[in-house]
Motif scaffolding. Sequence first.
Motif, PDB file in Angstrom:
ATOM      1  N   MET A 140      -2.519 -35.825  -1.523  1.00 45.55           N
ATOM      2  CA  MET A 140      -1.843 -36.344  -2.696  1.00 45.55           C
ATOM      3  C   MET A 140      -1.579 -37.827  -2.474  1.00 45.55           C
ATOM      4  SD  MET A 140       2.006 -35.407  -4.130  1.00 45.55           S
ATOM      5  CE  MET A 140       2.109 -34.034  -3.081  1.00 45.55           C
ATOM      6  N   SER A 141      -2.157 -38.650  -3.317  1.00 42.75           N
ATOM      7  CA  SER A 141      -1.961 -40.087  -3.220  1.00 42.75           C
ATOM      8  C   SER A 141      -0.931 -40.521  -4.254  1.00 42.75           C
ATOM      9  CB  SER A 141      -3.285 -40.796  -3.465  1.00 42.75           C
ATOM     10  OG  SER A 141      -3.110 -42.176  -3.367  1.00 42.75           O
ATOM     11  N   ILE A 142       0.082 -41.208  -3.772  1.00 44.57           N
ATOM     12  CA  ILE A 142       1.154 -41.655  -4.654  1.00 44.57           C
ATOM     13  C   ILE A 142       1.068 -43.165  -4.810  1.00 44.57           C
ATOM     14  CG2 ILE A 142       3.654 -41.865  -4.883  1.00 44.57           C
ATOM     15  CD1 ILE A 142       3.816 -39.187  -3.337  1.00 44.57           C
ATOM     16  N   THR A 143       1.137 -43.625  -6.044  1.00 43.57           N
ATOM     17  CA  THR A 143       1.118 -45.056  -6.310  1.00 43.57           C
ATOM     18  C   THR A 143       2.546 -45.584  -6.291  1.00 43.57           C
ATOM     19  OG1 THR A 143      -0.828 -44.779  -7.702  1.00 43.57           O
ATOM     20  CG2 THR A 143       0.422 -46.828  -7.964  1.00 43.57           C
ATOM     21  N   PRO A 144       2.845 -46.503  -5.364  1.00 39.54           N
ATOM     22  CA  PRO A 144       4.202 -47.057  -5.305  1.00 39.54           C
ATOM     23  C   PRO A 144       4.560 -47.829  -6.572  1.00 39.54           C
ATOM     24  CG  PRO A 144       2.999 -47.544  -3.287  1.00 39.54           C
ATOM     25  CD  PRO A 144       2.000 -47.000  -4.279  1.00 39.54           C
ATOM     26  N   THR A 145       5.827 -47.732  -6.933  1.00 35.21           N
ATOM     27  CA  THR A 145       6.370 -48.482  -8.069  1.00 35.21           C
ATOM     28  C   THR A 145       7.493 -49.383  -7.557  1.00 35.21           C
ATOM     29  OG1 THR A 145       8.126 -46.898  -8.600  1.00 35.21           O
ATOM     30  CG2 THR A 145       5.949 -46.480  -9.574  1.00 35.21           C
ATOM     31  N   ASP A 146       8.086 -50.128  -8.468  1.00 37.94           N
ATOM     32  CA  ASP A 146       9.219 -50.988  -8.106  1.00 37.94           C
ATOM     33  C   ASP A 146      10.557 -50.306  -8.374  1.00 37.94           C
ATOM     34  OD1 ASP A 146       7.629 -53.086  -7.242  1.00 37.94           O
ATOM     35  OD2 ASP A 146       7.509 -53.997  -9.239  1.00 37.94           O
ATOM     36  N   VAL A 147      10.551 -48.997  -8.566  1.00 35.31           N
ATOM     37  CA  VAL A 147      11.785 -48.259  -8.835  1.00 35.31           C
ATOM     38  C   VAL A 147      12.473 -47.909  -7.514  1.00 35.31           C
ATOM     39  CG1 VAL A 147      12.780 -46.159  -9.837  1.00 35.31           C
ATOM     40  CG2 VAL A 147      10.862 -47.305 -10.980  1.00 35.31           C
ATOM     41  N   GLU A 148      13.683 -48.421  -7.348  1.00 40.05           N
ATOM     42  CA  GLU A 148      14.427 -48.141  -6.122  1.00 40.05           C
ATOM     43  C   GLU A 148      15.429 -47.022  -6.356  1.00 40.05           C
ATOM     44  OE1 GLU A 148      17.058 -50.310  -2.627  1.00 40.05           O
ATOM     45  OE2 GLU A 148      16.355 -51.499  -4.330  1.00 40.05           O
ATOM     46  N   HIS A 149      15.456 -46.085  -5.415  1.00 36.28           N
ATOM     47  CA  HIS A 149      16.436 -45.006  -5.450  1.00 36.28           C
ATOM     48  C   HIS A 149      17.590 -45.405  -4.532  1.00 36.28           C
ATOM     49  CE1 HIS A 149      13.659 -42.555  -7.701  1.00 36.28           C
ATOM     50  NE2 HIS A 149      12.738 -42.735  -6.774  1.00 36.28           N
ATOM     51  N   GLU A 150      18.781 -45.350  -5.061  1.00 37.56           N
ATOM     52  CA  GLU A 150      19.957 -45.813  -4.321  1.00 37.56           C
ATOM     53  C   GLU A 150      20.360 -44.842  -3.218  1.00 37.56           C
ATOM     54  OE1 GLU A 150      24.628 -47.072  -5.062  1.00 37.56           O
ATOM     55  OE2 GLU A 150      23.576 -45.878  -6.566  1.00 37.56           O
ATOM     56  N   VAL A 151      20.572 -45.398  -2.039  1.00 38.70           N
ATOM     57  CA  VAL A 151      21.195 -44.664  -0.941  1.00 38.70           C
ATOM     58  C   VAL A 151      22.621 -45.201  -0.898  1.00 38.70           C
ATOM     59  CG1 VAL A 151      21.174 -44.145   1.520  1.00 38.70           C
ATOM     60  CG2 VAL A 151      19.010 -44.521   0.313  1.00 38.70           C
TER      61      VAL A 151
END
Length: 171
Positions: free
Chosen positions: A1-12
């Motif tokens: 499964m190849s995932i294309t990175p986005t600029d969406v950041e998930h908050e830690v």
Amino acid sequence: MSITPTDVEHEVRSVDIVVSKANEAGDVTYANPIFFKLAGYTQGELLDRPHSIIRHPDMPKIIFKFLWDNLKEGKDVQAFVKNLSKDGGYYWVFAHVRVAKNPDGSFRNYVSTRKAMKSSAREVIEPLYTQLLEAEKSGGMEASLKELESFLESNGASLATFNETMKKLNS
């Protein structure tokens, strides 16, 4: 499964403690709920699968080489990691990875405990990781290692004090 990175950041969040365990091969054997939430995978999709599934392409290979070399010697590693979520988003963490042993001293598993990365640390680490990636592209791991050593030396540190330097950046 190849995932294309986005600029969406998930908050830690500062209260989040992300935990996972892995076997000697690096396959995930346990993870807490916040790990699955941030990564965006179900237990069935991640358990008994390589931890590298969540490796973000922005991560320099030299950081993982350093991590694995030290873990194989039984040494803890503290490092900043940008992980890739299933939806293409990402999240930054400050990871403390250690080798857990059985009472008889034999290997039990690898345990990684992660917390939020401070913005002051990110201001230093993001440009450093970009430099390390560029060095890897042009000169391979050897060039990347030289860049990492140069960064550490400019901060009065060395590979031997890598963990302390990373911890200080996140304090």
